[in-house]
Design an enzyme around this catalytic site. Structure first.
Site, PDB file in Angstrom:
ATOM      1  N   ASP A  21      48.213  46.401  46.561  1.00  0.00           N
ATOM      2  CA  ASP A  21      46.650  46.076  47.076  1.00  0.00           C
ATOM      3  C   ASP A  21      45.741  47.078  47.071  1.00  0.00           C
ATOM      4  OD1 ASP A  21      44.971  44.753  48.748  1.00  0.00           O
ATOM      5  OD2 ASP A  21      45.950  45.237  50.473  1.00  0.00           O
ATOM      6  N   ASN A  23      42.338  46.019  47.932  1.00  0.00           N
ATOM      7  CA  ASN A  23      41.236  45.892  48.926  1.00  0.00           C
ATOM      8  C   ASN A  23      41.637  46.185  50.473  1.00  0.00           C
ATOM      9  OD1 ASN A  23      42.270  43.328  48.884  1.00  0.00           O
ATOM     10  ND2 ASN A  23      40.493  42.412  48.490  1.00  0.00           N
ATOM     11  N   ASP A  25      43.742  43.821  51.979  1.00  0.00           N
ATOM     12  CA  ASP A  25      43.822  42.762  52.845  1.00  0.00           C
ATOM     13  C   ASP A  25      45.439  42.518  53.128  1.00  0.00           C
ATOM     14  OD1 ASP A  25      44.800  41.895  50.329  1.00  0.00           O
ATOM     15  OD2 ASP A  25      43.305  40.176  50.609  1.00  0.00           O
ATOM     16  N   ASP A  29      46.937  42.377  44.481  1.00  0.00           N
ATOM     17  CA  ASP A  29      45.763  41.762  43.798  1.00  0.00           C
ATOM     18  C   ASP A  29      45.603  42.354  42.187  1.00  0.00           C
ATOM     19  OD1 ASP A  29      44.427  44.152  43.996  1.00  0.00           O
ATOM     20  OD2 ASP A  29      43.526  43.561  45.831  1.00  0.00           O
ATOM     21  N   ASP A  98      52.314  33.116  33.503  1.00  0.00           N
ATOM     22  CA  ASP A  98      53.196  32.003  34.105  1.00  0.00           C
ATOM     23  C   ASP A  98      52.556  30.749  33.687  1.00  0.00           C
ATOM     24  OD1 ASP A  98      55.729  31.157  35.557  1.00  0.00           O
ATOM     25  OD2 ASP A  98      55.664  33.180  36.349  1.00  0.00           O
ATOM     26  N   ASP A 199      57.867  28.218  33.727  1.00  0.00           N
ATOM     27  CA  ASP A 199      58.458  27.649  34.903  1.00  0.00           C
ATOM     28  C   ASP A 199      59.106  26.502  34.734  1.00  0.00           C
ATOM     29  OD1 ASP A 199      58.482  28.675  37.838  1.00  0.00           O
ATOM     30  OD2 ASP A 199      58.141  26.563  37.971  1.00  0.00           O
ATOM     31  N   GLU A 256      61.895  29.265  31.502  1.00  0.00           N
ATOM     32  CA  GLU A 256      62.992  29.459  32.496  1.00  0.00           C
ATOM     33  C   GLU A 256      63.846  28.186  32.611  1.00  0.00           C
ATOM     34  OE1 GLU A 256      63.181  30.130  37.462  1.00  0.00           O
ATOM     35  OE2 GLU A 256      62.026  28.599  36.403  1.00  0.00           O
ATOM     36  N   HIS A 329      61.396  37.712  40.544  1.00  0.00           N
ATOM     37  CA  HIS A 329      60.979  37.402  42.052  1.00  0.00           C
ATOM     38  C   HIS A 329      61.784  36.408  42.751  1.00  0.00           C
ATOM     39  CE1 HIS A 329      59.557  34.252  39.333  1.00  0.00           C
ATOM     40  NE2 HIS A 329      59.432  33.567  40.520  1.00  0.00           N
ATOM     41  N   ASP A 330      62.931  35.737  41.988  1.00  0.00           N
ATOM     42  CA  ASP A 330      63.785  34.556  42.602  1.00  0.00           C
ATOM     43  C   ASP A 330      64.903  35.269  43.208  1.00  0.00           C
ATOM     44  OD1 ASP A 330      61.533  32.821  42.527  1.00  0.00           O
ATOM     45  OD2 ASP A 330      62.585  32.175  40.355  1.00  0.00           O
TER      46      ASP A 330
END
Ligand code: NOJ
Length: 561
Positions: A21, A23, A25, A29, A98, A199, A256, A329-330
């Site tokens: 990150d 910034n 928040d 990003d 993706d 995907d 995928e 990520h899954d």
């Protein structure tokens, strides 16, 4: 076997929300990615697979896209994207985006129009069906719980969503929709991106007769997967996409594909078929699934894993190509799933599983944090989880199908949020991921496990990955050699050879926490040997006819005939 750059590449997956990150928040990003390109260059990777950065209401963290040609506000601007792309290319790193086109977000302008009336010009961009006796058209269950059909009052019909109800499926039977997608793909390729990870791309062709699915014991909904996985027109659609969107560009593509078999894998990736370069199959990551899939996992055996990996290695050896992955990520973190994440064995087992995967034939994928040995997280409160799949499964399965304790065992082992806790950059608060409040808690082990510490330690997992990547660049056999499994029935050792002409590699990995003996089969003959890499200190002159391996030990030898 023809030679191409994408066969010789190593890919690093970035899940932007959890990467870095810039910034404050609390959300990773694009500028955060740009900052870390030198780090990735140091590791030596060739390609970044960037999980979705398009505009999205984030029902499924960007896998629900509301505008395919713009960047999500939380991630930055198109200018930031262009800068990141230029910086990556400056370092010789390619970017694979993706592509999520089985479905869009329900907030996409196409869907907003589509739901307005049956006559709307966008109606056929999605899959709408009349109720049957007041009920949904089929009994199929959706991946994130509930029915795949959502009733829309506006026009009195149901729309199909294989994932959440905010992810309506696009209607690939419609040639106008298909052309919109190809045009959008060319928009990104013309910008200079280098390819696509697609995907659930083997879900785009449905059996348009929409049969009922089989209802398995203990389940409320039917399983419709055989009516939408690898469907009737899938090869036709992919060949058309290849011709209309990809040809003319030098791209890398990976599909995928849950539920893909080796036989279908050959069709998707065969050189003369002009579909995709490679696919992600799910057979190994599904090992140990219970009655409720990942939520009530059972033990799995090394022989099961070896059988799956060998089948794919041999199946695509002559034509087609494999992608190699332990995690994404899954999936849970690689070390926690395939190695041993205890303090004692984390480092050694992390290097062992990396060796086992990177020495196989195919293009290896590293998921962010894998290179520093990040592990699963154990949140004990369901409110600390963010993933729609995990939250819905908890809601739907407890307490009737699984107890709170049972499902938490599954969540700790297999929830997607294991992979989504922020990358641990250093030992400062929030692991240096953000100066704000992270959108999901950082794994408390960040003070010990972080990139800064890894970069300072020449024996770290990071430098081991770096060495594996370098070896691939120096030894063609790692890319192109054929694969043969050794000691097939052994439940502790995963060993194999790779062969290219007169050259041979011997890869030996102990997947257990016990000492165990490797015995060289008689048909592996050699006149001299050289140790290429190992995760423990080895006396190079030691004979390899019989080797007592320590827990999670891995060695790779080059054998000369
Ligand atoms: C597969 C993606 O990897 C996953 O994160 C997503 O939830 C589903 N497809 C739906 O897009």
């Amino acid at each position: 076997m023809n030679k191409t750059w994408w066969k010789e590449s190593v890919i690093y997956q970035i899940y932007p929300r959890s990467f870095n990150d810039s910034n404050g928040d609390g959300v990773g990003d694009i500028n955060g990615i740009t900052e870390k390109i030198p780090y990735l260059s140091e590791l030596g990777i060739d390609v970044i697979w960037l999980s979705p950065v398009y505009k999205s209401p984030n029902d499924d963290n960007g896998y629900d896209i509301s505008d395919y040609r713009n960047i999500m506000d939380e991630f930055g601007t198109m200018e930031d994207f262009d800068k990141m792309l230029a910086e990556a290319h400056h370092y010789g790193i390619k970017i694979m985006m993706d592509l999520v086109v089985n479905h869009s977000s329900d907030e996409h302008a196409w869907f907003q129009e589509s739901r307005k009336s049956k006559e709307n010009q966008y109606r056929d961009y999605y899959i709408w069906k009349k109720p049957v006796n007041g009920e949904p058209p089929t009994n199929w269950g959706a991946a994130f719980g509930g029915s795949v059909w959502e009733y829309d009052e506006e026009t009195g019909e149901y729309y199909l969503h294989l994932f959440s109800k905010k992810q309506p499926d696009l209607n690939w039977e419609n040639p106008i929709l298909r052309n919109e997608i190809y045009e959008m793909m060319r928009f990104w390729l013309n910008k200079g991106i280098d390819g696509f990870r697609m995907d659930v791309i083997n879900f785009i062709s449905k059996d348009t007769s929409y049969p009922q699915g089989e209802i398995r014991e203990g389940h409320k909904y039917g399983n419709g997967s055989k009516y939408y996985m690898n469907g009737p027109k899938i090869h036709e659609f992919l060949q058309e996409m290849n011709k209309e969107a990809l040809s003319g560009f030098d791209t890398i593509t990976v599909g995928e594909m849950p539920g893909v078999s080796v036989e279908e894998g050959k069709l998707y990736t065969g050189t003369s078929r002009n579909e995709l370069n490679m696919v992600f199959h799910f057979e190994h990551v599904g090992l140990g699934d219970g009655r409720f899939g990942k939520w009530d996992p059972r033990e799995w055996k090394l022989t099961e894993l070896k059988e799956i990996m060998t089948k794919w290695q041999k199946g695509l050896e002559m034509d087609g190509w494999n992608s190699l992955y332990w995690s994404n990520h899954d999936q849970p973190r690689a070390i926690s799933r395939w190695g041993n994440d205890s303090d004692e064995y984390r480092m050694v087992s992390g290097k062992m599983i990396a060796t086992c995967l990177h020495m196989m034939q195919g293009t290896p994928y590293i998921y962010q944090g894998e290179e520093i040995g990040m592990t699963n997280v154990k949140f004990n409160d369901i409110n600390d989880y963010r993933d729609i799949e995990t939250l819905n499964a908890y809601r739907d399965l407890t307490p009737v199908s699984l107890t709170h304790e049972e499902i938490f065992k599954g969540i700790h082992e297999r929830s997607r949020d294991n992979a989504r806790t922020p990358v641990q950059w250093d030992s400062s608060p929030n692991a240096g991921f953000t100066t704000g409040t992270p959108w999901i808690n950082v794994n408390p082990n960040y003070e010990k496990i972080n990139a800064e510490a890894a970069l300072k330690d020449e024996n770290s997992i990071f430098y081991y990955y770096k060495k594996l990547i370098k070896l691939r660049k120096q030894n063609e056999i790692i890319v192109y050699g054929t694969f043969d499994l050794l000691m097939e029935k052994d439940e502790q050792i995963f060993a194999y050879t790779r062969t290219l002409g007169e050259d041979q590699l011997l890869v030996i990995c102990n997947f257990s926490a016990q000492n165990t003996v490797f015995t060289l089969p008689e048909d592996v003959r050699y006149s001299s040997k050289e140790l290429l890499i190992s995760n423990l200190n080895v006396d190079e002159n030691q004979s390899i006819e019989e080797v007592t391996l320590q827990p999670y030990e891995a060695r790779v030898y080059r054998l000369k005939k």
